[in-house]
Design an enzyme around this catalytic site. Structure first.
Site, PDB file in Angstrom:
ATOM      1  N   ALA A   1       1.469   4.417  -1.815  1.00  0.00           N
ATOM      2  CA  ALA A   1       1.445   5.863  -2.063  1.00  0.00           C
ATOM      3  C   ALA A   1       1.279   6.658  -0.759  1.00  0.00           C
ATOM      4  CB  ALA A   1       0.287   6.186  -3.007  1.00  0.00           C
ATOM      5  N   PRO A   2       1.895   7.832  -0.644  1.00  0.00           N
ATOM      6  CA  PRO A   2       2.647   8.573  -1.659  1.00  0.00           C
ATOM      7  C   PRO A   2       4.110   8.176  -1.829  1.00  0.00           C
ATOM      8  CG  PRO A   2       2.451   9.897   0.323  1.00  0.00           C
ATOM      9  CD  PRO A   2       1.690   8.634   0.588  1.00  0.00           C
TER      10      PRO A   2
ATOM     11  N   CYS B   1       0.132   4.163  11.459  1.00  0.00           N
ATOM     12  CA  CYS B   1       0.313   5.386  12.258  1.00  0.00           C
ATOM     13  C   CYS B   1      -0.911   5.515  13.161  1.00  0.00           C
ATOM     14  CB  CYS B   1       0.544   6.610  11.387  1.00  0.00           C
ATOM     15  SG  CYS B   1      -0.731   6.938  10.180  1.00  0.00           S
TER      16      CYS B   1
ATOM     17  N   ASP C   1       1.958  -1.213   4.837  1.00  0.00           N
ATOM     18  CA  ASP C   1       1.646  -0.004   5.614  1.00  0.00           C
ATOM     19  C   ASP C   1       0.235   0.424   5.215  1.00  0.00           C
ATOM     20  OD1 ASP C   1       2.350   2.294   7.241  1.00  0.00           O
ATOM     21  OD2 ASP C   1       2.705   3.440   5.404  1.00  0.00           O
TER      22      ASP C   1
ATOM     23  N   ASP D   1      -0.933   0.580  -5.224  1.00  0.00           N
ATOM     24  CA  ASP D   1      -1.873   1.420  -4.477  1.00  0.00           C
ATOM     25  C   ASP D   1      -3.192   1.469  -5.236  1.00  0.00           C
ATOM     26  OD1 ASP D   1      -1.389   3.463  -1.934  1.00  0.00           O
ATOM     27  OD2 ASP D   1      -3.175   3.931  -3.133  1.00  0.00           O
TER      28      ASP D   1
ATOM     29  N   CYS E   1       0.892  -1.170   0.000  1.00  0.00           N
ATOM     30  CA  CYS E   1       0.000   0.000   0.000  1.00  0.00           C
ATOM     31  C   CYS E   1       0.920   1.208   0.000  1.00  0.00           C
ATOM     32  CB  CYS E   1      -0.870  -0.006   1.251  1.00  0.00           C
ATOM     33  SG  CYS E   1      -1.976  -1.420   1.353  1.00  0.00           S
TER      34      CYS E   1
ATOM     35  N   ASN F   1       6.970   7.503   0.364  1.00  0.00           N
ATOM     36  CA  ASN F   1       8.202   7.786   1.124  1.00  0.00           C
ATOM     37  C   ASN F   1       8.905   6.495   1.546  1.00  0.00           C
ATOM     38  OD1 ASN F   1       8.344  10.536   1.031  1.00  0.00           O
ATOM     39  ND2 ASN F   1       7.059  10.839   2.844  1.00  0.00           N
TER      40      ASN F   1
HETATM   41  N1  SAM Z   1       3.368   3.671   2.700  1.00  0.00           N
HETATM   42  C1  SAM Z   1       2.944   5.009   2.272  1.00  0.00           C
HETATM   43  C2  SAM Z   1       4.093   5.978   2.481  1.00  0.00           C
HETATM   44  O1  SAM Z   1       4.943   5.750   3.334  1.00  0.00           O
HETATM   45  O2  SAM Z   1       4.148   6.980   1.762  1.00  0.00           O
HETATM   46  C3  SAM Z   1       1.678   5.429   2.985  1.00  0.00           C
HETATM   47  C4  SAM Z   1       0.542   4.457   2.780  1.00  0.00           C
HETATM   48  S1  SAM Z   1      -1.015   4.988   3.391  1.00  0.00           S
HETATM   49  C5  SAM Z   1      -0.892   4.717   5.091  1.00  0.00           C
HETATM   50  C6  SAM Z   1      -2.080   3.705   2.887  1.00  0.00           C
HETATM   51  C7  SAM Z   1      -2.289   3.601   1.385  1.00  0.00           C
HETATM   52  O3  SAM Z   1      -2.980   2.378   1.113  1.00  0.00           O
HETATM   53  C8  SAM Z   1      -3.142   4.688   0.766  1.00  0.00           C
HETATM   54  O4  SAM Z   1      -2.414   5.352  -0.234  1.00  0.00           O
HETATM   55  C9  SAM Z   1      -4.335   3.935   0.144  1.00  0.00           C
HETATM   56  O5  SAM Z   1      -4.738   4.472  -1.107  1.00  0.00           O
HETATM   57  C10 SAM Z   1      -3.764   2.560  -0.035  1.00  0.00           C
HETATM   58  N2  SAM Z   1      -4.726   1.433  -0.084  1.00  0.00           N
HETATM   59  C11 SAM Z   1      -5.874   1.280   0.605  1.00  0.00           C
HETATM   60  N3  SAM Z   1      -6.451   0.084   0.331  1.00  0.00           N
HETATM   61  C12 SAM Z   1      -5.609  -0.544  -0.543  1.00  0.00           C
HETATM   62  C13 SAM Z   1      -5.645  -1.802  -1.201  1.00  0.00           C
HETATM   63  N4  SAM Z   1      -6.650  -2.670  -1.019  1.00  0.00           N
HETATM   64  N5  SAM Z   1      -4.620  -2.115  -2.038  1.00  0.00           N
HETATM   65  C14 SAM Z   1      -3.606  -1.242  -2.253  1.00  0.00           C
HETATM   66  N6  SAM Z   1      -3.539  -0.028  -1.654  1.00  0.00           N
HETATM   67  C15 SAM Z   1      -4.522   0.317  -0.811  1.00  0.00           C
END
Ligand code: SAM
Length: 305
Positions: free
Chosen positions: A112-113, A235, A181, A134, A110, A115
């Site tokens: 995006a964005p 988080c 994540d 993502d 998972c 980092n």
């Molecule tokens: N790891 C990222 C970073 O450090 O920049 C932050 C991730 S953020 C907490 C969670 C992400 O999971 C979101 O961008 C969301 O769009 C994505 N997401 C939610 N459900 C998902 C799924 N079933 N498969 C893939 N991505 C998913």
């Protein structure tokens, strides 16, 4: 405890992007700009007293620099050129702990964005394969810009639901490391905690839905046939999204166990999971965060050797 570390009192953390530069070069560059380098912090206390243009190297993460809370690098050349990444210390833990070797095949489930994806690529020295998924196309497009600026080249981005990615797909047969994540309540983010989101976020139904999604993702990650290590992070400060998810997953996957993380780290997972890490403004001068590292148990033959 750092009683006054709430809100905007957290140090400003900067991760040096080793795909583009070195820690020494960044320190020299900043010194030439009038910043004052104080060496490596010896305790968390050293991170809590930074003021003006003073900065230190972090005591846990070699590539992390800490500045006073007021410092803002968004308009700085080093940030615009992708030499530094503005990332909270706790959010640097998952990739650092997963530590995939150069040349390995890795999934950021998972992503995006991105980092943590760019951190993984730096640890892998851009060698190997980094599959990043993502669900959100807009966040994924922000992510490509960020990765381009950071000089990441080993990634393969896909706008896909991680839960629908086939673990038996031939392209994933050598995936040995996964960073997960997933979406969470965000209750550890200091800015959210002080806003009106609080009463709603405790809403049991919402937490239950998130926890069930997180558990499905973690179980899914363990289905990849060559996977050896999976790092799980949120988080969130809620046990429901953290220790409870990991405990349920371990129960359902007896072939995996927890790795005892950073013995010197002061804040541990809640009982019965002290192997995991927690982070908070009060104990670690970071946003609220949780990290667990699961590893495949050696097979009986391997254990004998
Ligand atoms: N790891 C990222 C970073 O450090 O920049 C932050 C991730 S953020 C907490 C969670 C992400 O999971 C979101 O961008 C969301 O769009 C994505 N997401 C939610 N459900 C998902 C799924 N079933 N498969 C893939 N991505 C998913």
């Amino acid at each position: 405890r750092f009683q006054q570390a709430e809100g905007n009192r957290l140090p400003r953390y900067v991760r040096v992007n080793t795909l583009k530069t070195t820690v020494e070069d960044v320190i020299d560059y900043l010194k030439r700009e009038g910043f004052s380098y104080q060496g490596t912090a010896r305790s968390l206390q050293d991170l809590s007293h930074l003021s003006g243009k003073a900065f230190v190297s972090d005591l846990h993460l070699q590539e992390l620099l800490a500045f006073s809370t007021r410092m803002d690098f968004h308009d700085h050349f080093l940030y615009k050129a992708g030499h530094i990444i503005l990332q909270d210390k706790a959010s640097c833990l998952p990739a650092y702990l997963l530590n995939p070797p150069a040349g390995s095949h890795v999934i950021d489930a998972c992503a995006a964005p991105g980092n943590k994806t760019s951190h993984l690529a730096a640890i892998m020295k851009n060698k190997g394969k980094l599959f990043a998924f993502d669900l959100d196309a807009k966040r994924l497009s922000t992510m490509s810009t960020l990765l381009l600026r950071a000089g990441v080249t080993c990634q393969q981005l896909a706008n896909e639901d991680f839960l629908k990615v086939d673990p038996l797909g031939p392209e994933y047969k050598d995936v040995g490391h996964i960073l997960l994540d997933p979406s969470c309540s965000g209750s550890g983010m200091v800015c959210l905690r002080n806003s009106s989101a609080e009463p709603q976020e405790r809403d049991a139904g919402r937490l239950e839905a998130l926890a069930s999604f997180q558990l499905r993702c973690l179980n899914h990650a363990l289905q990849f046939p060559s996977v050896q290590r999976v790092v799980y992070s949120t988080c969130s400060i809620h046990t429901e999204e953290n220790e409870d998810v990991v405990s349920a997953c371990l129960q359902q996957n007896p072939g995996f166990r927890l790795v005892n993380l950073l013995p010197e780290w002061p804040e541990r997972g809640h009982a019965p999971l002290p192997q995991c890490l927690r982070a908070s403004t009060a104990e670690t001068l970071t946003h609220g965060f949780f990290v667990a590292l699961l590893e495949r148990r050696p097979s009986e033959n391997e254990e004998e050797n």
